[in-house]
Write a protein that holds these residues in place. Structure first.
Motif, PDB file in Angstrom:
ATOM      1  N   GLU A  13       0.866  -1.468  -0.041  1.00  0.00           N
ATOM      2  CA  GLU A  13      -0.014   0.165  -0.045  1.00  0.00           C
ATOM      3  C   GLU A  13       0.904   1.375   0.068  1.00  0.00           C
ATOM      4  O   GLU A  13       0.589   2.411  -0.739  1.00  0.00           O
ATOM      5  CB  GLU A  13      -1.075  -0.021   1.235  1.00  0.00           C
ATOM      6  N   SER A  17       1.242   4.297  -3.047  1.00  0.00           N
ATOM      7  CA  SER A  17       1.182   5.431  -2.826  1.00  0.00           C
ATOM      8  C   SER A  17       2.393   6.489  -3.235  1.00  0.00           C
ATOM      9  O   SER A  17       2.267   7.334  -3.962  1.00  0.00           O
ATOM     10  CB  SER A  17       0.520   5.843  -1.541  1.00  0.00           C
ATOM     11  N   ASP A  20       2.993   6.434  -7.163  1.00  0.00           N
ATOM     12  CA  ASP A  20       1.896   7.071  -7.867  1.00  0.00           C
ATOM     13  C   ASP A  20       2.292   8.584  -7.669  1.00  0.00           C
ATOM     14  O   ASP A  20       1.949   9.155  -8.813  1.00  0.00           O
ATOM     15  CB  ASP A  20       0.436   7.030  -6.951  1.00  0.00           C
ATOM     16  N   LYS A  21       2.768   8.879  -6.650  1.00  0.00           N
ATOM     17  CA  LYS A  21       3.074  10.484  -6.316  1.00  0.00           C
ATOM     18  C   LYS A  21       4.383  10.727  -7.047  1.00  0.00           C
ATOM     19  O   LYS A  21       4.337  11.894  -7.873  1.00  0.00           O
ATOM     20  CB  LYS A  21       3.031  10.728  -4.999  1.00  0.00           C
TER      21      LYS A  21
END
Length: 134
Positions: A13, A17, A20-21
């Motif tokens: 998880e 994140s 993605d960023k």
């Protein structure tokens, strides 16, 4: 030479994140998402993959890395596969079309001497059905 590669992530998880960023600010986005594996890139071509390390067969402290090399044609994919097997590589997937990736994706997968998943891929489709067998 390199078509795409993938790493496995224990902190799934958090890794989703993070990538993605950080890749987002570089202009890259999720191009494919199979829940346990996500491909990032641009223009429909995922060139960097992350995988959930808790999914699949984990042998040893680290799961295999995936590396795919560009092949110039379908025959080169077949030659890669035959050569790898002749050298003692473990076959993972013989040369075939992979429509789940895209309509013209033709690839073959072997396990290298270090246990990594190595692939040759041609994005122009498979061999002519009248051509030589794999």
């Amino acid at each position: 030479m390199i078509d795409h590669f993938g790493i496995n992530c224990v902190h799934w998880e958090e890794s989703k994140s993070f990538y993605d960023k950080v890749l987002g600010v570089l202009g890259y986005t999720r191009q494919m998402d199979f829940e346990a594996a996500i491909g990032y890139g641009a223009d429909g071509h995922p060139s960097f993959w992350i995988g959930d390390a808790s999914v699949g067969d984990v042998s040893g402290p680290n799961r295999e890395m995936h590396l795919a090399f560009v092949a110039k044609d379908a025959e080169s994919v077949q030659a890669f596969y035959r050569t790898a097997l002749a050298l003692g590589a473990e076959p993972l997937h013989e040369p075939r079309m992979w429509p789940e990736y895209h309509d013209n994706y033709y690839g073959a997968f072997v396990r290298d001497p270090e246990g990594n998943n190595v692939e040759a891929v041609f994005h122009g489709g498979g061999p002519d059905v009248s051509g030589p067998p794999v």
